[in-house]
Scaffold this motif. Structure first.
Motif, PDB file in Angstrom:
ATOM      1  N   ARG A   1      46.429  47.217  70.321  1.00  0.00           N
ATOM      2  CA  ARG A   1      45.269  48.087  70.549  1.00  0.00           C
ATOM      3  C   ARG A   1      44.197  47.852  69.477  1.00  0.00           C
ATOM      4  N   ARG A   2      44.625  47.736  68.233  1.00  0.00           N
ATOM      5  CA  ARG A   2      43.668  47.539  67.142  1.00  0.00           C
ATOM      6  C   ARG A   2      42.951  46.188  67.284  1.00  0.00           C
ATOM      7  N   TRP A   3      43.692  45.121  67.561  1.00  0.00           N
ATOM      8  CA  TRP A   3      43.069  43.805  67.738  1.00  0.00           C
ATOM      9  C   TRP A   3      42.114  43.810  68.930  1.00  0.00           C
ATOM     10  N   SER A   4      42.549  44.432  70.000  1.00  0.00           N
ATOM     11  CA  SER A   4      41.719  44.471  71.206  1.00  0.00           C
ATOM     12  C   SER A   4      40.398  45.182  70.943  1.00  0.00           C
ATOM     13  N   GLN A   5      40.454  46.330  70.289  1.00  0.00           N
ATOM     14  CA  GLN A   5      39.225  47.083  70.033  1.00  0.00           C
ATOM     15  C   GLN A   5      38.274  46.303  69.135  1.00  0.00           C
ATOM     16  N   ALA A   6      38.805  45.600  68.142  1.00  0.00           N
ATOM     17  CA  ALA A   6      37.941  44.805  67.262  1.00  0.00           C
ATOM     18  C   ALA A   6      37.241  43.693  68.033  1.00  0.00           C
ATOM     19  N   ILE A   7      37.936  43.089  68.980  1.00  0.00           N
ATOM     20  CA  ILE A   7      37.347  42.001  69.771  1.00  0.00           C
ATOM     21  C   ILE A   7      36.282  42.535  70.725  1.00  0.00           C
ATOM     22  N   VAL A   8      36.596  43.607  71.463  1.00  0.00           N
ATOM     23  CA  VAL A   8      35.649  44.079  72.482  1.00  0.00           C
ATOM     24  C   VAL A   8      34.429  44.758  71.879  1.00  0.00           C
ATOM     25  N   HIS A   9      34.479  45.167  70.617  1.00  0.00           N
ATOM     26  CA  HIS A   9      33.275  45.708  69.982  1.00  0.00           C
ATOM     27  C   HIS A   9      32.172  44.654  69.893  1.00  0.00           C
ATOM     28  N   MET A  10      32.535  43.385  70.021  1.00  0.00           N
ATOM     29  CA  MET A  10      31.544  42.306  70.005  1.00  0.00           C
ATOM     30  C   MET A  10      30.699  42.289  71.269  1.00  0.00           C
ATOM     31  N   TYR A  11      31.097  43.002  72.291  1.00  0.00           N
ATOM     32  CA  TYR A  11      30.354  42.993  73.547  1.00  0.00           C
ATOM     33  C   TYR A  11      29.175  43.961  73.544  1.00  0.00           C
ATOM     34  N   GLU A  12      29.046  44.740  72.482  1.00  0.00           N
ATOM     35  CA  GLU A  12      27.913  45.654  72.368  1.00  0.00           C
ATOM     36  C   GLU A  12      26.676  44.885  71.895  1.00  0.00           C
ATOM     37  N   PRO A  13      25.466  45.380  72.185  1.00  0.00           N
ATOM     38  CA  PRO A  13      24.250  44.720  71.688  1.00  0.00           C
ATOM     39  C   PRO A  13      24.131  44.847  70.166  1.00  0.00           C
ATOM     40  N   ASP A  14      23.550  43.831  69.545  1.00  0.00           N
ATOM     41  CA  ASP A  14      23.138  43.892  68.129  1.00  0.00           C
ATOM     42  C   ASP A  14      24.290  44.263  67.198  1.00  0.00           C
ATOM     43  N   VAL A  15      25.389  43.515  67.263  1.00  0.00           N
ATOM     44  CA  VAL A  15      26.524  43.819  66.394  1.00  0.00           C
ATOM     45  C   VAL A  15      26.217  43.391  64.963  1.00  0.00           C
ATOM     46  N   ASP A  16      26.825  44.075  63.996  1.00  0.00           N
ATOM     47  CA  ASP A  16      26.565  43.777  62.591  1.00  0.00           C
ATOM     48  C   ASP A  16      27.636  42.843  62.031  1.00  0.00           C
ATOM     49  N   LEU A  17      27.493  42.471  60.766  1.00  0.00           N
ATOM     50  CA  LEU A  17      28.387  41.507  60.133  1.00  0.00           C
ATOM     51  C   LEU A  17      29.812  42.048  60.043  1.00  0.00           C
ATOM     52  N   ASP A  18      29.960  43.325  59.758  1.00  0.00           N
ATOM     53  CA  ASP A  18      31.298  43.904  59.669  1.00  0.00           C
ATOM     54  C   ASP A  18      32.033  43.798  61.003  1.00  0.00           C
ATOM     55  N   THR A  19      31.314  44.032  62.102  1.00  0.00           N
ATOM     56  CA  THR A  19      31.918  43.926  63.428  1.00  0.00           C
ATOM     57  C   THR A  19      32.357  42.494  63.702  1.00  0.00           C
ATOM     58  N   LYS A  20      31.503  41.523  63.318  1.00  0.00           N
ATOM     59  CA  LYS A  20      31.867  40.112  63.507  1.00  0.00           C
ATOM     60  C   LYS A  20      33.100  39.744  62.697  1.00  0.00           C
ATOM     61  N   ASN A  21      33.141  40.161  61.445  1.00  0.00           N
ATOM     62  CA  ASN A  21      34.286  39.827  60.590  1.00  0.00           C
ATOM     63  C   ASN A  21      35.572  40.439  61.123  1.00  0.00           C
ATOM     64  N   ALA A  22      35.480  41.662  61.605  1.00  0.00           N
ATOM     65  CA  ALA A  22      36.667  42.313  62.177  1.00  0.00           C
ATOM     66  C   ALA A  22      37.137  41.577  63.424  1.00  0.00           C
ATOM     67  N   ALA A  23      36.186  41.100  64.236  1.00  0.00           N
ATOM     68  CA  ALA A  23      36.540  40.364  65.449  1.00  0.00           C
ATOM     69  C   ALA A  23      37.194  39.027  65.121  1.00  0.00           C
TER      70      ALA A  23
END
Length: 402
Positions: free
Chosen positions: A165-187
Motif C-alpha cells: 500500500r505504501r509503495w503504491s501510494q508513493a507511485i500513484v502520487h506522481m499522476y497528480e499535476p505539478d508534483v514536487d521533488l519530494d514526491t518524485k524522490n518518494a516515487a
C-alpha cells in the motif's frame, strides 16, 4: 480563461470540484487549458469520443532526469496501460489470458470469508462499533481489503500489505499535476523497492509454482512469446496498484455519499435497491479517477474542434459522469439509477481489465458491511486527501448508530 478555474492547488476545488467542472461543461465539450497546455474533454460525449478513438494514444513519456527516474519509468514503459498496439495488444493478451483462467470467480468465497473475518472477528469492526467506539472504516476495512484480495489473487503474502500500500501510494502520487521533488524522490524509492519485491516473488514462483496469477503470468504464452522479466514485473506492479487504489477510493467516496444521505442508505441496507445496482452509482457520483490523458497521433476533429498531432487531451472523467445530457438529475445521488453509463472503468482499448474483479470485491465488501451494520453513521467530518486525479478520503470515522 474558464479552464484556468481548474486549479488543483485550490483547497476549495479539491474539496468539491464539481461546480468548476459544471462551468467547464457549460463553456464547451473541449476547452483549452493554457497553463497545462492540454485540451480538457468536459462532456460525456467528448470523453467517450476521445477514449474510443484509436488515433488517440496512451503515449508514455519518460519522466526526467532520466537516470534518477529510471526505476519509475521502467515500471510504466513496460506495462500495457502506457502502450499502444502492437505492444499493448501483446501485453494485454498475455495478462488477460492469465486472468481468464477462472481466477476472478475463484476469489468470490475468499472475498466473502475475508470480509466476514475483518468484520466479525473478536476486536473487529462490528465489535468495536457495537461497544460504542468510533472506527475509521477506511483504515480498518476498505484499505486492507483490496490489498489482501489482489495479493491473494497474485500469490503475494497478505502480511506484506502495508508495504504494498505504501509503495503504491508513493507511485500513484506522481499522476497528480505539478508534483514536487519530494514526491518524485518518494516515487523513485517506492519503484525500486516494489520492483525488487516483485522480482523476488517471481523468482520464488518459478521454483515453486502455485494456483495464482503470477504463476500463470510466468507460463502464459502469446504465440511463441512470453512476458519479459521487466514486463512481468511491471505487469504485476500495475495489477497491484490498479487492483486496490481505485477500489479503496470507490469504497470511500461511495460509502461517504451513502452515509451522508440516510434515505439512499436505507434503500440499499433495507433491500429496496441491490448492492449491485447501487455500486454503479457509487462509482459515477464521485469518481475515484478524475482525469485520464490521451495524445493525438494525427490531426483529429472532436466536437468541431481540431486536436493537432502531438497535442494532449485530458479526459475529465468526473465531469463526464455529471453530464446532464446523459444523466437525468446528474448532480443528485440516486442509488437506483439505471441505466448508468458512467465512464468509471474507462472505454475503448484501455477499458479496465480488472473491472469484473473490482465489481465483485466491492459488491461483497459493501454488502457485508451494510448487512451487519445497517445503522452505520458518520461520526465526524471526513477529511479529503490533498489530491484530485485520484480522489479519495484520508479517513472516514463512523459509529454504529445515530
Amino acid at each position: 480563461m474558464t479552464a484556468d478555474l481548474l486549479d488543483t492547488a485550490d483547497p476549495g476545488f479539491l474539496d468539491d470540484p464539481y461546480p468548476v467542472l459544471a462551468e467547464l461543461r457549460a463553456e464547451a465539450p473541449l476547452v483549452w487549458h493554457e497553463t497545462w497546455g492540454v485540451w480538457l474533454a468536459t462532456t460525456h460525449g467528448a470523453v467517450s469520443a476521445v477514449l474510443r478513438d484509436r488515433r488517440f494514444g496512451r503515449i508514455w513519456t519518460d519522466q526526467t532526469p532520466l537516470d534518477e527516474m529510471e526505476p519509475f519509468n521502467a515500471l510504466h514503459r513496460n506495462q500495457m496501460m502506457e502502450n499502444e498496439p502492437p505492444a499493448h495488444t501483446r501485453l494485454r493478451r498475455l495478462v488477460a489470458g492469465a486472468f481468464g483462467r477462472g481466477h476472478v470467480e475463484r476469489m468470490r468465497p475468499r472475498i466473502a470469508e475475508l470480509a466476514a473475518s475483518m468484520l466479525d472477528a473478536p476486536g473487529g469492526v462490528v465489535e468495536r462499533l457495537n461497544d460504542g467506539d468510533h472506527v475509521d472504516i477506511l483504515a480498518t476495512y476498505a484499505e486492507p481489503m483490496p490489498v489482501f484480495v489482489i495479493a491473494d489473487l497474485l500469490g503475494v503474502p497478505r502480511a506484506d500489505h502495508q508495504d504494498l500500500r505504501r509503495w503504491s501510494q508513493a507511485i500513484v502520487h506522481m499522476y497528480e499535476p505539478d508534483v514536487d521533488l519530494d514526491t518524485k524522490n518518494a516515487a523513485i524509492e517506492a519503484s525500486e523497492a516494489f520492483s525488487a519485491y516483485v522480482r523476488g516473488v517471481v523468482a520464488h514462483r518459478r521454483d515453486h509454482p502455485g494456483e495464482d496469477l503470477i504463476t500463470d503470468l510466468i507460463a502464459e504464452r502469446d504465440g511463441g512469446t512470453r512476458l519479459s522479466e521487466d514486463e512481468l514485473v511491471a505487469s504485476v506492479v500495475l495489477l497491484l496498484n490498479a487492483g486496490h487504489e481505485a477500489s479503496v477510493n470507490v469504497f470511500g467516496n461511495g460509502m461517504h455519499a451513502l452515509l451522508a444521505d440516510r434515505m439512499q442508505l436505507a434503500r440499499v441496507s433495507g433491500g429496496e435497491v441491490s448492492v449491485e445496482t447501487a455500486l454503479e452509482e457509487l462509482i459515477r457520483y464521485d469518481a475515484p479517477l478524475q482525469l485520464f490523458e490521451r495524445t493525438a497521433t494525427d490531426d483529429i476533429e472532436v466536437e468541431d474542434v481540431t486536436i493537432h498531432q502531438g497535442q494532449k487531451v485530458a479526459c475529465l472523467m468526473g465531469s463526464a459522469n455529471r453530464d446532464a445530457a446523459v444523466f437525468e438529475r446528474a448532480d443528485e445521488f440516486d442509488v437506483a439509477r439505471d441505466p448508468n453509463p458512467h465512464v468509471g472503468f474507462g472505454m475503448g482499448l484501455h477499458f479496465c481489465l480488472g473491472a469484473p474483479l473490482a465489481r465483485l470485491e466491492l459488491q461483497l465488501t459493501i454488502g457485508a458491511l451494510l448487512d451487519r451494520l445497517p445503522g452505520l453513521a458518520l461520526a465526524e467530518p471526513a477529511p479529503r486527501r490533498p489530491t484530485w486525479v485520484l480522489r479519495g478520503y484520508e479517513s472516514i470515522p463512523v459509529r454504529a448508530k445515530e
